[in-house]
Design a protein around this motif. Structure first.
Motif, PDB file in Angstrom:
ATOM      1  N   UNK A  98      -9.137 -15.575  -7.483  1.00 27.97           N
ATOM      2  CA  UNK A  98      -9.855 -15.617  -8.753  1.00 27.97           C
ATOM      3  C   UNK A  98      -8.891 -15.723  -9.937  1.00 27.97           C
ATOM      4  N   UNK A  99      -9.267 -16.522 -10.921  1.00 23.13           N
ATOM      5  CA  UNK A  99      -8.567 -16.527 -12.203  1.00 23.13           C
ATOM      6  C   UNK A  99      -9.610 -16.467 -13.309  1.00 23.13           C
ATOM      7  N   UNK A 100      -9.225 -15.868 -14.439  1.00 23.73           N
ATOM      8  CA  UNK A 100     -10.195 -15.608 -15.501  1.00 23.73           C
ATOM      9  C   UNK A 100      -9.521 -15.602 -16.860  1.00 23.73           C
ATOM     10  N   UNK A 101     -10.355 -15.738 -17.890  1.00 19.83           N
ATOM     11  CA  UNK A 101      -9.903 -15.681 -19.282  1.00 19.83           C
ATOM     12  C   UNK A 101     -10.967 -14.963 -20.100  1.00 19.83           C
ATOM     13  N   UNK A 102     -10.530 -14.111 -21.019  1.00 18.75           N
ATOM     14  CA  UNK A 102     -11.448 -13.388 -21.901  1.00 18.75           C
ATOM     15  C   UNK A 102     -10.956 -13.470 -23.344  1.00 18.75           C
ATOM     16  N   UNK A 103     -11.906 -13.442 -24.243  1.00 20.36           N
ATOM     17  CA  UNK A 103     -11.603 -13.382 -25.675  1.00 20.36           C
ATOM     18  C   UNK A 103     -12.507 -12.338 -26.308  1.00 20.36           C
ATOM     19  N   UNK A 104     -11.947 -11.490 -27.167  1.00 19.76           N
ATOM     20  CA  UNK A 104     -12.738 -10.435 -27.803  1.00 19.76           C
ATOM     21  C   UNK A 104     -12.405 -10.346 -29.278  1.00 19.76           C
ATOM     22  N   UNK A 105     -13.375  -9.915 -30.041  1.00 24.61           N
ATOM     23  CA  UNK A 105     -13.199  -9.694 -31.469  1.00 24.61           C
ATOM     24  C   UNK A 105     -13.978  -8.436 -31.847  1.00 24.61           C
ATOM     25  N   UNK A 106     -13.420  -7.663 -32.756  1.00 21.46           N
ATOM     26  CA  UNK A 106     -14.072  -6.414 -33.135  1.00 21.46           C
ATOM     27  C   UNK A 106     -13.802  -6.054 -34.575  1.00 21.46           C
ATOM     28  N   UNK A 107     -14.472  -5.003 -35.020  1.00 20.73           N
ATOM     29  CA  UNK A 107     -14.352  -4.563 -36.414  1.00 20.73           C
ATOM     30  C   UNK A 107     -14.645  -3.072 -36.476  1.00 20.73           C
ATOM     31  N   UNK A 108     -13.909  -2.379 -37.318  1.00 24.74           N
ATOM     32  CA  UNK A 108     -14.178  -0.959 -37.546  1.00 24.74           C
ATOM     33  C   UNK A 108     -15.505  -0.805 -38.278  1.00 24.74           C
ATOM     34  N   UNK A 109     -16.290   0.171 -37.856  1.00 21.56           N
ATOM     35  CA  UNK A 109     -17.575   0.383 -38.505  1.00 21.56           C
ATOM     36  C   UNK A 109     -17.375   0.962 -39.892  1.00 21.56           C
ATOM     37  N   UNK A 110     -18.034   0.393 -40.900  1.00 24.47           N
ATOM     38  CA  UNK A 110     -17.894   0.932 -42.260  1.00 24.47           C
ATOM     39  C   UNK A 110     -18.528   2.312 -42.367  1.00 24.47           C
ATOM     40  N   UNK A 111     -17.888   3.159 -43.137  1.00 27.43           N
ATOM     41  CA  UNK A 111     -18.373   4.516 -43.419  1.00 27.43           C
ATOM     42  C   UNK A 111     -18.368   5.426 -42.191  1.00 27.43           C
ATOM     43  N   UNK A 112     -17.813   4.966 -41.072  1.00 26.96           N
ATOM     44  CA  UNK A 112     -17.714   5.800 -39.872  1.00 26.96           C
ATOM     45  C   UNK A 112     -16.265   5.766 -39.400  1.00 26.96           C
ATOM     46  N   UNK A 113     -15.595   6.880 -39.492  1.00 23.07           N
ATOM     47  CA  UNK A 113     -14.186   6.928 -39.121  1.00 23.07           C
ATOM     48  C   UNK A 113     -14.027   6.893 -37.600  1.00 23.07           C
ATOM     49  N   UNK A 114     -12.936   6.243 -37.154  1.00 21.59           N
ATOM     50  CA  UNK A 114     -12.521   6.235 -35.747  1.00 21.59           C
ATOM     51  C   UNK A 114     -13.528   5.546 -34.826  1.00 21.59           C
ATOM     52  N   UNK A 115     -14.381   4.695 -35.363  1.00 20.49           N
ATOM     53  CA  UNK A 115     -15.363   4.015 -34.534  1.00 20.49           C
ATOM     54  C   UNK A 115     -15.310   2.519 -34.815  1.00 20.49           C
ATOM     55  N   UNK A 116     -15.389   1.728 -33.751  1.00 15.84           N
ATOM     56  CA  UNK A 116     -15.410   0.277 -33.913  1.00 15.84           C
ATOM     57  C   UNK A 116     -16.353  -0.332 -32.897  1.00 15.84           C
ATOM     58  N   UNK A 117     -16.731  -1.568 -33.164  1.00 15.46           N
ATOM     59  CA  UNK A 117     -17.601  -2.332 -32.279  1.00 15.46           C
ATOM     60  C   UNK A 117     -16.903  -3.646 -31.967  1.00 15.46           C
ATOM     61  N   UNK A 118     -17.025  -4.093 -30.730  1.00 13.34           N
ATOM     62  CA  UNK A 118     -16.384  -5.349 -30.358  1.00 13.34           C
ATOM     63  C   UNK A 118     -17.270  -6.137 -29.413  1.00 13.34           C
ATOM     64  N   UNK A 119     -17.136  -7.448 -29.475  1.00 17.18           N
ATOM     65  CA  UNK A 119     -17.852  -8.370 -28.599  1.00 17.18           C
ATOM     66  C   UNK A 119     -16.834  -9.154 -27.793  1.00 17.18           C
ATOM     67  N   UNK A 120     -17.181  -9.447 -26.553  1.00 16.87           N
ATOM     68  CA  UNK A 120     -16.255 -10.151 -25.671  1.00 16.87           C
ATOM     69  C   UNK A 120     -16.993 -11.212 -24.877  1.00 16.87           C
ATOM     70  N   UNK A 121     -16.357 -12.351 -24.719  1.00 17.57           N
ATOM     71  CA  UNK A 121     -16.879 -13.432 -23.895  1.00 17.57           C
ATOM     72  C   UNK A 121     -15.762 -13.873 -22.958  1.00 17.57           C
ATOM     73  N   UNK A 122     -16.127 -14.241 -21.754  1.00 17.73           N
ATOM     74  CA  UNK A 122     -15.118 -14.642 -20.794  1.00 17.73           C
ATOM     75  C   UNK A 122     -15.639 -15.677 -19.821  1.00 17.73           C
ATOM     76  N   UNK A 123     -14.742 -16.168 -19.003  1.00 16.25           N
ATOM     77  CA  UNK A 123     -15.111 -17.082 -17.927  1.00 16.25           C
ATOM     78  C   UNK A 123     -14.229 -16.740 -16.727  1.00 16.25           C
TER      79      UNK A 123
END
Length: 486
Positions: free
Chosen positions: A192-217
Motif C-alpha cells: 500500500x502507498x498513500x498520501x494525505x493533506x490536512x489543514x486546520x485552524x485554532x478556534x477563536x475565543x477558545x484557548x488550546x483548541x483547534x479543528x482540522x480537516x483531512x483528505x487522502x488517497x
C-alpha cells in the motif's frame, strides 16, 4: 499472583521496621519486663524479615546488577547527554538525524533512519522522513511536513506520504464474525502507498483548541503470500471475496478532527489534558486485480470510523517543584541504582518517607480511547477497515492483534524520573472489543501490565524499553521509538 506476592513482600518493611525507643527510655534501662518484650519483638521481627533479607533482596540485587555497570559508565562519561548532543545538527540545533529500531517477535524487528528538521524552509515548519528495513527485507517509508502560522494567520497545513512493502502482513478475522472464539489468523502481502493533506485552524475565543480537516488517497495492493497454507479461500460468515482479501482498491478518506491540548510538554507532559475526536468517511472503489471473483463488487464498500481519545496527566508533588532532575539530582539517583542496599530500601519504604519517594515529582498518566467502525452496507466493508487492539492501542502485553468493529480501553501509567533524560514507567491497561462500543462481551476483556524506561527530551522522543505481561500467560518485550500513547 506472583507479582502481587512480590509487591506484598516488598511492602512488608513498612510494617516490620522497628520504631525507635521513646525518648524517656535510655540505653541503660533495667526494666527486665521491657527488655524481655523488646527481645521477643526483635526476634519476631527478624523472623519475618528473614525471607526479605535472603530472598527478596538477592533478587533485587540480581536484577539491578546487570544495569549497574552501564549506568555507572553512562554517568561517568555523560553518554546520554553527549548522545543527545551528537544527534543535533545545524547552527540552532534544529536538525536531528538518528537510527531507529523496533524489536518484536518474528519478522517485525526492524532498523531504520529518521531525519527531523524544524524551520527547514519557513519559520514554524517541521519536516520528518524515515525509512525502515525489516529482518525479512520488507521496507517502509514515510515523509511528512507541517507548517504552522500559515501566511501569518492561525491556519496550519501539512501533508504526508507513506509506502510499505510487507510480504507477511497478518490479519485475524473479528470474533464477532466467527462461529467460535478461536483465533483465525491469515497472512497476505501488502504494498500500500498513500498520501494525505490536512489543514486546520485554532478556534477563536477558545484557548488550546483547534479543528482540522483531512483528505487522502490510498492505493491498497494486496496479494497471496508465499506461504500458501495461510490463504483464506472460504469462510461461512466472513466472506473474503466481499472483504477485498488479496484484491486491490482505492480508498479516499475524509476526516474532521477537533482537538484540545493544554499539556505543558509534548513528550514529558506533567499536567493538563489532551482530548481528540475524529470522524472519518471512507469512499472505497470497486475491487480489482487477478483474484477478484464474480459478486465481489455487489456491495457498497464504503464505511465510517469514529475515534475518541482523552488523556490527562496528574502531577504528584508540590506545585512549585520541577519534574526533571538537575545534574546533581541525576548523579544521586544513579548512585542509588548502582549502589543498591537493603538499608537504603528500608529507609525509602518507611511510612514517613513514602510521600517523598512515591508521591513527589511523579506523574500519573491516564488515557481512555474509544473506536467504532460502521459499514454503509452490512458485509461490504474491506477487511482493512476493521479496528485492531495491539501494542499501539495500547495493549503492550500481547504480541498479536485483536480485531473487531469496536474497541474501548483505558491505560494508566505511573512515571518518575530516574535520570535527566530517562523516566521509569509502571503501566496497567485494559481493552474490550466487540461488535458495538456499548454492551460488549466481558469475556473479550484484555489486560496487560508491565514496566520499563522511556528516553526523551521535552520536545523529542528517543525510544522506550518496556516489558508487558498479560496475566501469567505470556509477555512481550518492547523496544521502539514510538511513544506509548499515539
Amino acid at each position: 499472583m506472583i507479582v502481587r506476592i512480590f509487591c506484598i513482600l516488598l511492602l512488608l518493611p513498612i510494617l516490620l521496621v522497628a520504631e525507635e525507643a521513646p525518648a524517656d527510655y535510655s540505653m541503660a534501662a533495667t526494666d527486665s519486663t521491657y527488655a524481655d518484650s523488646l527481645s521477643e519483638e526483635k526476634e519476631f521481627t527478624d523472623y519475618l524479615k528473614h525471607p526479605l533479607t535472603y530472598i527478596v533482596q538477592p533478587v533485587l540485587d540480581i536484577l539491578v546488577y546487570p544495569l549497574a555497570a552501564p549506568i555507572r559508565y553512562a554517568s561517568k562519561h555523560d553518554v546520554i547527554e553527549k548522545s543527545a548532543e551528537a544527534l543535533a545538527f545545524g547552527e540552532n540545533k534544529n536538525i536531528f538525524l538518528y537510527p531507529t529500531f523496533n524489536i518484536k517477535p518474528g519478522t517485525k524487528t526492524m532498523l531504520g533512519l529518521e531525519y527531523r528538521h524544524r524551520n527547514m524552509i519557513l519559520e514554524k515548519d517541521y519536516f520528518v522522513a524515515n525509512a525502515s528495513l525489516f529482518v525479512n527485507s520488507d521496507l517502509k517509508f514515510s515523509v511528512r511536513y507541517t507548517k504552522r502560522n500559515l501566511f501569518g494567520s492561525d491556519f496550519f497545513a501539512g501533508g504526508r506520504l507513506d509506502w510499505q512493502m510487507d510480504r507477511d502482513a497478518a490479519y485475524s478475522i473479528p470474533r464477532s464474525l466467527t462461529l467460535h472464539d478461536n483465533d483465525e489468523p491469515f497472512v497476505y502481502t501488502d504494498s500500500t502507498y498513500s498520501a494525505q493533506f490536512r489543514v486546520g485552524h485554532s478556534l477563536p475565543y477558545v484557548r488550546n483548541m483547534d479543528v482540522q480537516a483531512q483528505v487522502g488517497v490510498e492505493r491498497n495492493l494486496y496479494d497471496y503470500p508465499d506461504v500458501k497454507d495461510t490463504i483464506l479461500r472460504y469462510h461461512p460468515i466472513f466472506d473474503p471475496n466481499a472483504r477485498g482479501f488479496y484484491q486491490n482498491h482505492y480508498e479516499i478518506p475524509l476526516s474532521l478532527t477537533l482537538t484540545y491540548d493544554n499539556t505543558d510538554a509534548p513528550f514529558v507532559p506533567t499536567k493538563g489534558s489532551r482530548i481528540s475526536t475524529t470522524w472519518t468517511y471512507v469512499n472505497v472503489t470497486d475491487y480489482t486485480g487477478a483474484h477478484v471473483r464474480p459478486g465481489a463488487n455487489d456491495w457498497n464498500h464504503d464505511y465510517q470510523k469514529f475515534d475518541f481519545v482523552a488523556q490527562h496527566y496528574f502531577y504528584l508533588g508540590k506545585d512549585n517543584s520541577q519534574y526533571g532532575l538537575s545534574v546533581k539530582e541525576a548523579r544521586e539517583f544513579r548512585k542509588f541504582y548502582t549502589d543498591f542496599s537493603w538499608e537504603e530500601t528500608l529507609r525509602l519504604w518507611r511510612p514517613e518517607n513514602i510521600q517523598q519517594t512515591l508521591l513527589n515529582r511523579r506523574v500519573l498518566a491516564v488515557q481512555f480511547r474509544l473506536r467504532q467502525m460502521w459499514e454503509m452496507e452490512e458485509g461490504g466493508a474491506p477487511f482493512n477497515a476493521f479496528l485492531n487492539a495491539g501494542g499501539t492501542f495500547p495493549l503492550r502485553g500481547y504480541t498479536r492483534r485483536y480485531t473487531d468493529y469496536a474497541l474501548k480501553g483505558i491505560s494508566v501509567e505511573y512515571r518518575w524520573p530516574i535520570d535527566r533524560l530517562v523516566d521509569g514507567v509502571l503501566f496497567d491497561e485494559y481493552v474490550m472489543y466487540g461488535r458495538h462500543w456499548y454492551g460488549m462481551d466481558g469475556e473479550k476483556l484484555l489486560n496487560s501490565w508491565g514496566f520499563g524506561i522511556r528516553v526523551r527530551k521535552p520536545d523529542l522522543y528517543f525510544f522506550r524499553i518496556q516489558i508487558g505481561f498479560h496475566g501469567l500467560h505470556g509477555f512481550a518485550a518492547i523496544c521502539t521509538i514510538a511513544p506509548e500513547f499515539q
